[in-house]
Design an enzyme around this catalytic site. Structure first.
Site, PDB file in Angstrom:
ATOM      1  N   ASP A 205       0.832  -1.198   0.000  1.00 14.21           N
ATOM      2  CA  ASP A 205       0.000   0.000   0.000  1.00 14.21           C
ATOM      3  C   ASP A 205       0.874   1.257   0.000  1.00 14.21           C
ATOM      4  O   ASP A 205       0.369   2.377  -0.077  1.00 14.21           O
ATOM      5  CB  ASP A 205      -0.988   0.002   1.160  1.00 14.21           C
ATOM      6  CG  ASP A 205      -0.332  -0.034   2.526  1.00 14.21           C
ATOM      7  OD1 ASP A 205       0.904  -0.167   2.610  1.00 14.21           O
ATOM      8  OD2 ASP A 205      -1.059   0.076   3.536  1.00 14.21           O
ATOM      9  N   SER A 206       2.198   1.062   0.014  1.00 13.82           N
ATOM     10  CA  SER A 206       3.133   2.164  -0.225  1.00 13.82           C
ATOM     11  C   SER A 206       2.967   2.727  -1.625  1.00 13.82           C
ATOM     12  O   SER A 206       3.577   3.753  -1.954  1.00 13.82           O
ATOM     13  CB  SER A 206       4.578   1.701  -0.015  1.00 13.82           C
ATOM     14  OG  SER A 206       4.844   0.500  -0.720  1.00 13.82           O
TER      15      SER A 206
ATOM     16  N   ASP B 231      -0.839  -6.068   0.164  1.00  6.99           N
ATOM     17  CA  ASP B 231      -1.291  -5.432   1.399  1.00  6.99           C
ATOM     18  C   ASP B 231      -2.804  -5.246   1.413  1.00  6.99           C
ATOM     19  O   ASP B 231      -3.399  -4.849   0.407  1.00  6.99           O
ATOM     20  CB  ASP B 231      -0.659  -4.043   1.538  1.00  6.99           C
ATOM     21  CG  ASP B 231       0.690  -4.065   2.222  1.00  6.99           C
ATOM     22  OD1 ASP B 231       0.931  -4.963   3.046  1.00  6.99           O
ATOM     23  OD2 ASP B 231       1.511  -3.167   1.934  1.00  6.99           O
TER      24      ASP B 231
ATOM     25  N   LYS C  56      -0.846  -9.376   3.292  1.00  6.01           N
ATOM     26  CA  LYS C  56      -0.104  -8.869   4.439  1.00  6.01           C
ATOM     27  C   LYS C  56      -0.994  -7.903   5.206  1.00  6.01           C
ATOM     28  O   LYS C  56      -1.672  -7.071   4.601  1.00  6.01           O
ATOM     29  CB  LYS C  56       1.184  -8.148   4.021  1.00  6.01           C
ATOM     30  CG  LYS C  56       2.003  -7.618   5.215  1.00  6.01           C
ATOM     31  CD  LYS C  56       3.384  -7.173   4.805  1.00  6.01           C
ATOM     32  CE  LYS C  56       3.369  -5.843   4.084  1.00  6.01           C
ATOM     33  NZ  LYS C  56       2.906  -4.728   4.966  1.00  6.01           N
TER      34      LYS C  56
ATOM     35  N   GLU D 128      -1.054  -5.203   8.633  1.00  6.45           N
ATOM     36  CA  GLU D 128      -0.368  -4.532   9.721  1.00  6.45           C
ATOM     37  C   GLU D 128      -1.017  -4.999  11.022  1.00  6.45           C
ATOM     38  O   GLU D 128      -2.221  -4.828  11.226  1.00  6.45           O
ATOM     39  CB  GLU D 128      -0.452  -3.022   9.540  1.00  6.45           C
ATOM     40  CG  GLU D 128       0.307  -2.559   8.306  1.00  6.45           C
ATOM     41  CD  GLU D 128       0.470  -1.057   8.231  1.00  6.45           C
ATOM     42  OE1 GLU D 128       0.108  -0.363   9.202  1.00  6.45           O
ATOM     43  OE2 GLU D 128       0.981  -0.577   7.199  1.00  6.45           O
TER      44      GLU D 128
ATOM     45  N   GLU E  83       9.510  -3.931  10.926  1.00  5.36           N
ATOM     46  CA  GLU E  83       9.956  -2.682  10.295  1.00  5.36           C
ATOM     47  C   GLU E  83      10.457  -1.657  11.298  1.00  5.36           C
ATOM     48  O   GLU E  83       9.810  -1.397  12.313  1.00  5.36           O
ATOM     49  CB  GLU E  83       8.804  -2.081   9.476  1.00  5.36           C
ATOM     50  CG  GLU E  83       9.176  -0.787   8.764  1.00  5.36           C
ATOM     51  CD  GLU E  83       8.108  -0.299   7.801  1.00  5.36           C
ATOM     52  OE1 GLU E  83       8.293   0.789   7.229  1.00  5.36           O
ATOM     53  OE2 GLU E  83       7.095  -1.001   7.621  1.00  5.36           O
TER      54      GLU E  83
END
Length: 265
Positions: free
Chosen positions: A40-41, A79, A109, A111, A178
């Site tokens: 999602d970056s 993401d 993925k 968070e 991270e």
């Protein structure tokens, strides 16, 4: 072909790189990257947002489809964007399933926090492989006060490791950690049986992941924990400037770029 099972059994460090489009994904795959992450970056790297928060499920679905279409061997992980999971259980599962069923991703993925442990277990029961993510979680940028290093005290590090273990026990097949002290990255790799992929977590993790723009030198500014292994930004600027000059001087298009039918007009 790289699979969730083969990643878990891999003895060499796991190589992981983001990609948001077919050409970049194809290059990463051809280079032998193990895992291509549709991050999602994309919000920061492609859309020009200041954070990942505005990224939508439609954005991630389109980007994932593009990447999957270009990849033959790498494992494609995508993401789940902000607020697409963790709010409503049924909606979370539907969104995760959509990225596999419609876009063709191999895994998702998320968070991770205490609220995603049971969700991870539910996803894996349904056949949705989950990569957990602890440490700096960019979707929480507003609550943590920026993109700051996490796990900097013994208490914070212990809580982070407990969270990682909980997600391993819930069925996560791997973990991203991270922007933490290298001691925390090393401890995670030591204490967990699943592969731990670091970004800004030191060299002792089981693998590394970077944003592709940072890795190839396309980003204007590279984070302190990343390295530019090329100068794509400089090469692109020079090519664009040469194009501009060629058009202005009428050197382009030249005869070899043009076709004539000998028409008498």
């Amino acid at each position: 072909m790289t699979t969730v099972a083969s990643i878990q059994e891999q003895e060499t460090p796991v190589t992981m790189l983001t990609a948001y489009d077919a050409p970049t994904a194809a290059l990463a795959d051809e280079a032998g990257i193990d895992v291509v992450l549709v991050g999602d970056s994309i919000g920061n790297a492609v859309f020009g947002y200041e954070s990942t928060l505005p990224v939508t499920m439609d954005d991630m679905t389109r980007a994932t489809t593009s990447v999957v279409n270009a990849v033959d061997d790498a494992l494609v992980v995508t993401d789940l964007p902000f607020l697409s999971y963790g709010v409503d259980r049924a909606q979370s599962l539907e969104n995760a399933g959509r990225l596999l069923k419609e876009a063709g991703a191999h895994a998702v993925k998320i968070e991770s926090g205490p609220h995603t442990v049971e969700l991870t277990e539910a996803m894996t029961r349904l056949g949705i492989p989950v990569m957990a993510h602890v440490g700096l979680t960019p979707q929480h940028v507003n609550s943590v006060g920026g993109y700051t290093r996490q796990g900097t005290t013994a208490e914070q590090a212990a809580a982070m490791l407990d969270l990682a273990k909980s997600h391993e026990e819930a069925g996560a097949f791997s973990l991203v950690i991270e922007h933490v002290p290298r001691e925390v990255g090393a401890a995670a790799s030591e204490e967990l049986d699943i592969p731990v992929v670091g970004i800004g977590a030191g060299p002792e993790t089981d693998g590394q992941v970077l944003v592709v723009d940072d890795a190839v030198g396309l980003s204007e500014r590279v984070p302190p924990f990343a390295e530019a292994f090329g100068d794509v930004r400089g090469e692109m600027r020079q090519a664009i400037e040469r194009y501009r000059d060629a058009v202005e001087s009428r050197d382009f298009p030249a005869d070899e770029h043009s076709h004539s039918e000998g028409l008498d007009l």
